[in-house]
Design an enzyme around this catalytic site. Structure first.
Site, short mmCIF file in Angstrom:
data_model
loop_
_atom_site.label_atom_id
_atom_site.label_comp_id
_atom_site.label_asym_id
_atom_site.label_seq_id
_atom_site.Cartn_x
_atom_site.Cartn_y
_atom_site.Cartn_z
CD GLN A 96 48.12 56.05 49.60
OE1 GLN A 96 48.51 55.60 50.26
NE2 GLN A 96 48.49 57.54 48.50
CE LYS A 116 52.05 53.66 51.34
NZ LYS A 116 51.00 54.86 51.44
CG ASP A 160 48.56 56.54 57.08
OD1 ASP A 160 49.84 56.80 56.85
OD2 ASP A 160 48.02 56.17 56.18
N1 GUN Z 1 49.17 59.94 50.53
C1 GUN Z 1 50.19 60.74 50.44
N2 GUN Z 1 51.16 60.37 51.17
C2 GUN Z 1 50.86 59.42 52.35
C3 GUN Z 1 49.88 58.62 54.20
O1 GUN Z 1 51.73 58.84 54.19
N3 GUN Z 1 49.60 58.43 54.01
C4 GUN Z 1 48.30 57.61 52.69
N4 GUN Z 1 47.62 57.36 54.11
N5 GUN Z 1 48.47 58.53 52.10
C5 GUN Z 1 49.02 59.45 51.62
#
Ligand code: GUN
Length: 281
Positions: free
Chosen positions: A95, A51, A118
């Site tokens: 996350q 990311k 998100d």
């Molecule tokens: N962990 C797995 N997928 C995601 C996501 O799309 N966002 C976040 N914040 N954590 C994750």
């Protein structure tokens, strides 16, 4: 046809790079994304690194804040409040998964919904389900964009979603409803999953069960989107039996190289959208 998620994601990143350049000249500022990572979960570390790298590539300022597994919840919440008040931060992502002693709900609800890249904050969840402007969770948004690449008009299509998670299955319902699909959502207690799938024009599989969806479950000409990433002895596989289903589907996403790259590109898209919202007010 195999849907090339890497290519579609690269196109989206190119567009975003141009947008960021334009925003920079308009506002003399660029979008900023702050990712919070708690603990040492190996997949989370890989996701976060990807990311950060992708954000920097399109010109978004990205920052990763790391905390040890045993960080106090209060410390995390205070950091989120600080980021909410920092004008250089357009998007905040915590996350998941978080350690058990931290209340995920509190963490999400502490975030300014306008910085929630998100789309997990109840305000965004509610706005999405009411058809109002909102941050849209990255994975379902990525799936949606891939489906729209294959089929512009989804009016009356029957979509079957496998998996009812907040991250994917539930927001996926809203995105497809808005396109006038008839949506069926299935889960572990669904009586006859095969029968449900066999009626689908579009299948979105997101349950984390390796090769669950078989060739004879799928109608000829269906679009099949595979969100699963399952580690098996024979390597990474999706929730769809690719070898079988690719023989009957009109279009199918591979694993890896399908939905995965789109998820990150959509996160960058959401960061740019959050930046625009904060600048326009
Ligand atoms: N962990 C797995 N997928 C995601 C996501 O799309 N966002 C976040 N914040 N954590 C994750």
């Amino acid at each position: 046809m195999i849907i090339d998620g890497k290519k579609v994601a690269a196109e989206l990143r190119e567009e975003l790079k141009k947008k960021v350049t334009e925003l920079k000249s308009t506002y003399n500022a660029v979008p900023g994304l702050t990712v919070i990572l708690v603990g040492e979960d190996p997949p989370s570390k890989i996701y976060v690194r990807n990311k950060e790298k992708s954000a920097n590539e399109v010109g978004i300022n990205s920052e990763v804040i790391k905390y040890p597994e045993n960080v106090e919840e209060k410390v995390l919440l205070n950091k989120i409040i600080e980021l909410n008040n920092n004008n250089n931060v357009s998007g905040i992502l915590v996350q998941l998964p978080l350690p058990k002693h931290i209340d995920k709900r509190k963490v999400i609800e502490t975030m300014n919904p306008r910085k929630d890249v998100d789309g997990f904050h109840p305000m965004n969840v509610g706005n999405l389900s009411s058809g109002y402007d909102s941050s849209i969770p990255c994975t379902p948004l990525g799936c949606y964009l891939l489906i729209k690449k294959i089929e512009k008009n989804l009016n009356g299509k029957h979509a079957v979603i496998i998996g009812r998670s907040n991250l994917n299955g539930k927001p996926m319902i809203q995105l497809l409803l808005k396109e006038n699909c008839t949506v069926t959502i299935t889960h572990s207690k669904t009586k006859d999953l095969r029968a449900e799938c066999s009626r689908a024009d579009i299948i979105i599989a997101a349950v984390g069960r390796p090769k669950l969806v078989k060739g004879d479950w799928v109608k000829k000409g269906a679009i099949v989107i595979d969100v699963g990433i399952n580690k098996t002895d024979s390597g990474l596989v999706g929730d769809v039996d690719f070898d079988e289903v690719s023989k009957v589907a009109k279009a199918i996403t591979p694993v890896p190289g399908g939905v995965g790259p789109m998820t990150i590109a959509c996160l960058l898209n959401n960061t740019v959208e959050c930046f625009k919202k904060t600048q326009s007010n």
